[in-house]
Motif scaffolding. Structure first.
Motif, PDB file in Angstrom:
ATOM      1  N   TRP A 128       8.233  95.407 -70.288  1.00 37.64           N
ATOM      2  CA  TRP A 128       8.685  95.341 -68.899  1.00 37.64           C
ATOM      3  C   TRP A 128       9.391  94.023 -68.606  1.00 37.64           C
ATOM      4  O   TRP A 128       9.362  93.105 -69.416  1.00 37.64           O
ATOM      5  CB  TRP A 128       7.479  95.487 -67.944  1.00 37.64           C
ATOM      6  N   HIS A 129       9.994  93.962 -67.438  1.00 35.75           N
ATOM      7  CA  HIS A 129      10.516  92.707 -66.906  1.00 35.75           C
ATOM      8  C   HIS A 129      10.586  92.836 -65.401  1.00 35.75           C
ATOM      9  O   HIS A 129      10.810  93.927 -64.872  1.00 35.75           O
ATOM     10  CB  HIS A 129      11.910  92.389 -67.449  1.00 35.75           C
ATOM     11  N   ASN A 130      10.377  91.718 -64.721  1.00 33.06           N
ATOM     12  CA  ASN A 130      10.577  91.738 -63.275  1.00 33.06           C
ATOM     13  C   ASN A 130      11.881  91.045 -62.929  1.00 33.06           C
ATOM     14  O   ASN A 130      12.552  90.476 -63.794  1.00 33.06           O
ATOM     15  CB  ASN A 130       9.391  91.127 -62.524  1.00 33.06           C
ATOM     16  N   GLY A 131      12.252  91.129 -61.661  1.00 32.18           N
ATOM     17  CA  GLY A 131      13.476  90.504 -61.204  1.00 32.18           C
ATOM     18  C   GLY A 131      13.305  89.995 -59.795  1.00 32.18           C
ATOM     19  O   GLY A 131      12.637  90.623 -58.978  1.00 32.18           O
ATOM     20  N   GLY A 132      13.880  88.853 -59.513  1.00 31.53           N
ATOM     21  CA  GLY A 132      13.826  88.320 -58.165  1.00 31.53           C
ATOM     22  C   GLY A 132      15.049  87.492 -57.865  1.00 31.53           C
ATOM     23  O   GLY A 132      15.327  86.516 -58.559  1.00 31.53           O
ATOM     24  N   THR A 133      15.819  87.895 -56.871  1.00 30.24           N
ATOM     25  CA  THR A 133      16.862  87.040 -56.326  1.00 30.24           C
ATOM     26  C   THR A 133      16.318  86.503 -55.005  1.00 30.24           C
ATOM     27  O   THR A 133      15.148  86.714 -54.681  1.00 30.24           O
ATOM     28  CB  THR A 133      18.170  87.825 -56.125  1.00 30.24           C
ATOM     29  N   MET A 134      17.140  85.833 -54.225  1.00 30.10           N
ATOM     30  CA  MET A 134      16.633  85.265 -52.977  1.00 30.10           C
ATOM     31  C   MET A 134      16.250  86.346 -51.974  1.00 30.10           C
ATOM     32  O   MET A 134      15.510  86.082 -51.038  1.00 30.10           O
ATOM     33  CB  MET A 134      17.674  84.330 -52.363  1.00 30.10           C
ATOM     34  N   GLY A 135      16.746  87.592 -52.151  1.00 29.72           N
ATOM     35  CA  GLY A 135      16.464  88.627 -51.167  1.00 29.72           C
ATOM     36  C   GLY A 135      15.947  89.933 -51.716  1.00 29.72           C
ATOM     37  O   GLY A 135      15.689  90.864 -50.944  1.00 29.72           O
TER      38      GLY A 135
ATOM     39  N   GLY B 260      13.483  92.061 -54.952  1.00 31.68           N
ATOM     40  CA  GLY B 260      12.501  92.017 -56.032  1.00 31.68           C
ATOM     41  C   GLY B 260      12.498  93.338 -56.782  1.00 31.68           C
ATOM     42  O   GLY B 260      12.709  94.404 -56.187  1.00 31.68           O
ATOM     43  N   ALA B 261      12.264  93.286 -58.082  1.00 35.92           N
ATOM     44  CA  ALA B 261      12.345  94.495 -58.900  1.00 35.92           C
ATOM     45  C   ALA B 261      11.342  94.443 -60.046  1.00 35.92           C
ATOM     46  O   ALA B 261      10.912  93.367 -60.475  1.00 35.92           O
ATOM     47  CB  ALA B 261      13.760  94.665 -59.456  1.00 35.92           C
ATOM     48  N   HIS B 262      11.005  95.631 -60.547  1.00 33.39           N
ATOM     49  CA  HIS B 262      10.232  95.778 -61.779  1.00 33.39           C
ATOM     50  C   HIS B 262      10.824  96.965 -62.531  1.00 33.39           C
ATOM     51  O   HIS B 262      11.040  98.032 -61.957  1.00 33.39           O
ATOM     52  CB  HIS B 262       8.759  96.049 -61.490  1.00 33.39           C
ATOM     53  N   VAL B 263      11.083  96.760 -63.829  1.00 39.29           N
ATOM     54  CA  VAL B 263      11.532  97.829 -64.716  1.00 39.29           C
ATOM     55  C   VAL B 263      10.692  97.744 -65.978  1.00 39.29           C
ATOM     56  O   VAL B 263      10.620  96.678 -66.600  1.00 39.29           O
ATOM     57  CB  VAL B 263      13.032  97.701 -65.053  1.00 39.29           C
TER      58      VAL B 263
ATOM     59  N   VAL C  85      10.735  99.964 -59.885  1.00 35.00           N
ATOM     60  CA  VAL C  85      10.387  99.662 -58.492  1.00 35.00           C
ATOM     61  C   VAL C  85      11.408  98.659 -57.982  1.00 35.00           C
ATOM     62  O   VAL C  85      11.541  97.567 -58.535  1.00 35.00           O
ATOM     63  CB  VAL C  85       8.965  99.071 -58.367  1.00 35.00           C
ATOM     64  N   LEU C  86      12.147  99.016 -56.934  1.00 33.27           N
ATOM     65  CA  LEU C  86      13.164  98.149 -56.350  1.00 33.27           C
ATOM     66  C   LEU C  86      12.798  97.867 -54.899  1.00 33.27           C
ATOM     67  O   LEU C  86      12.445  98.788 -54.151  1.00 33.27           O
ATOM     68  CB  LEU C  86      14.547  98.818 -56.411  1.00 33.27           C
TER      69      LEU C  86
END
Length: 518
Positions: free
Chosen positions: A336-343, A345-348, A360-361
């Motif tokens: 897996w990996h998560n993601g976060g920008t300033m606005g 969040g994500a999980h794939v 999950v977006l």
């Protein structure tokens, strides 16, 4: 000022707490495809209730979720709204920024280049990109293509990411690494860095004769997978008729924030993709198909396996591979990996041995919610111990945020009044150019001449200041994203006679030194 990973080091550490420790009997571990489908279907009502309660707890305006099983998108649904205070509802096709989940796309494009004979995993980066240098010449010479995405460079986590918000371009970020301190052990310590991915994207574009990594990922991944809604620019997501708006959170409120052409898109392979549930489901189907998608081979199984293979330990059950995190649980592994920008969040992620993938977006900065709800599903599908992942993630997020507020709070005793004109003058950095410091309205202001970014300096102690980006001109969107967060702290250094001779940016993530010219 860390734009990506949403404080990834803390987030991956929290996943360990969210993963159940007790194994169930062996018969719970060997579900066939039909039994797994039944388990997924039976879990959906409880999952939807849990997800919506978690959105309320984390104050998440909108989310889209997809579940892939047996090479099909079997569940896709939107929850909440695209923008707080507006009626448009999120649906599965709504486009979000996916942040650092882009890193796995980068690793796949590296694998494709190896498949095509354009690169080798063991090629020296400095031979391919002479602009890439590190402060330790031996490490700079020895770092290889595989190392670019393996998070084991030895550099300080998130180093120099903040230069993006100050208007510097991708190549300046790459060049900035030559003066960045190596604070960890090369190839032994986990250290989350984004700029090495930018360097890798430049290498791929040059090797493949393309203008940018955006072209590389479009031709190599998006087009063959039919990811027609995916893109990598602010203009593309803004023009899309069905897109979410990002939000930042602080103690006072959750606030919608604007898109910006440079952030996160200059970071490209590190976090610059926009996508939605149907498109990401196709990406997950390719991963679960071990490089195959429908009747096409997108990546060879051999080189896809390279991207899944752990390269450095994060802790006893978490490892970083190449663009993926690998979690060892009692009843199976999770990639897996998560993601976060300033606005956003994500999980794939996916269960490679069970044929299940989850996306999950969300349209708010990542405080741990996407990982928590995905982990809740993984544990129940694998038969791991069931825990309240959202509650644990919320407690961890609040603890981190309390520590950050304490660090950022104004000093208990205001520094004594001092002559600010002593700091005024021109300072120079070989990398960032000239900086003008002046006194305006009784406060120090700093202007970066190369990019025209302006910061206001607030005193914390004698010669020590917090620097915050002014919300002016082209920098207004970035300032809105950051709120009251300081870009860095600045310390002015004096000689034995008390004259100011140097300006140091002392935040570990943005270490810069400027010598005074006049």
């Amino acid at each position: 000022m860390s734009f990506f990973g949403s404080r990834f080091v803390s987030a991956v550490a929290a996943v360990l707490a969210l993963t159940g420790a007790a194994a169930l009997p062996a018969q719970a571990q060997g579900l066939g495809a039909s039994a797994m489908r039944e388990r997924i279907d039976g879990l959906i009502p409880e999952f939807e209730a849990y997800l919506q309660a978690g959105m309320e707890s984390f104050d998440v305006p909108g989310a889209a979720v997809g579940i892939v099983h047996n090479d099909k998108l079997i569940y896709a649904k939107g929850f909440g709204v695209k923008e707080l205070g507006k009626p448009d509802r999120v649906n599965p096709a709504t486009i979000f920024q996916i942040g650092s989940t882009s890193k796995a796309f980068f690793s796949a494009t590296l694998a494709q280049a190896v498949d095509a004979g354009k690169l080798e995993w063991n090629d020296r980066v400095s031979d391919l990109l002479p602009e890439f240098q590190l402060s330790d010449p031996w490490v700079g010479r020895d770092i290889r293509v595989l190392d670019l995405a393996a998070q084991r460079s030895g550099l300080t986590p998130y180093v120099n990411d903040g230069l993006t918000g100050l208007g510097y371009d991708a190549m300046t970020l790459v060049r900035s690494l030559r003066d960045a301190p190596l604070t960890r052990v090369f190839r032994s310590d986990f250290t989350y860095v984004n700029i090495t991915h930018i360097a890798g994207g430049i290498i791929l574009a040059r090797k493949l004769g393309m203008e940018s990594w955006s072209d590389v990922v479009r031709s190599g991944i998006f087009e063959p997978l039919g990811m027609t809604s995916s893109s990598s620019s602010a203009e593309a997501i803004e023009k899309a008729p069905d897109h979410a708006v990002g939000h930042r959170q602080d103690e006072a409120a959750t606030t919608a924030i604007p898109f910006h052409e440079s952030f996160p898109y200059i970071h490209g392979p590190a976090g610059g993709i926009n996508s939605n549930v149907p498109d990401v489901s196709r990406w997950l189907r390719m991963q679960l198909g071990r490089g195959h998608f429908e009747d096409k081979v997108i990546v060879s199984e051999e080189n896809l396996d390279v991207t899944w293979t752990p390269r450095v330990a994060i802790n006893e059950r978490l490892s970083y591979a190449i663009g993926w995190v690998v979690t060892a649980t009692p009843n199976g592994r999770i990639v897996w990996h998560n993601g976060g920008t300033m606005g956003f969040g994500a999980h794939v992620g996916f269960l490679p041995d069970r044929g299940v993938g989850i996306v999950v977006l969300t349209n708010t900065q990542n405080r741990g919610f996407p990982d928590a709800v995905a982990q809740w599903v993984y544990d129940r599908l694998l038969g791991n111990e069931a825990v309240d992942n959202v509650a644990l993630a919320l407690e961890a997020a609040r603890g981190r945020e309390a520590e950050e507020r304490e660090k950022a709070a104004p000093p208990a005793h205001a520094p004594e009044s001092q002559d600010l004109t002593a700091f005024a003058g021109t300072y120079m950095s070989p990398l960032l150019g000239d900086v003008a410091v002046s006194v305006e309205g009784g406060r120090l202001r700093l202007r970066l001449e190369d990019t025209e970014a302006t910061l206001t300096l607030a005193p914390r102690d004698e010669d020590l200041f917090d620097a915050r980006l002014d919300a002016s001109g082209a920098y207004a969107p970035i300032a809105a994203m950051m709120g009251d967060e300081a870009v860095t702290q600045i310390r002015f250094e004096r000689d034995d006679d008390g004259a100011v001779t140097r300006m140091d940016w002392v935040a570990p993530t943005l270490p810069q030194t400027f010598s005074r010219q006049r």
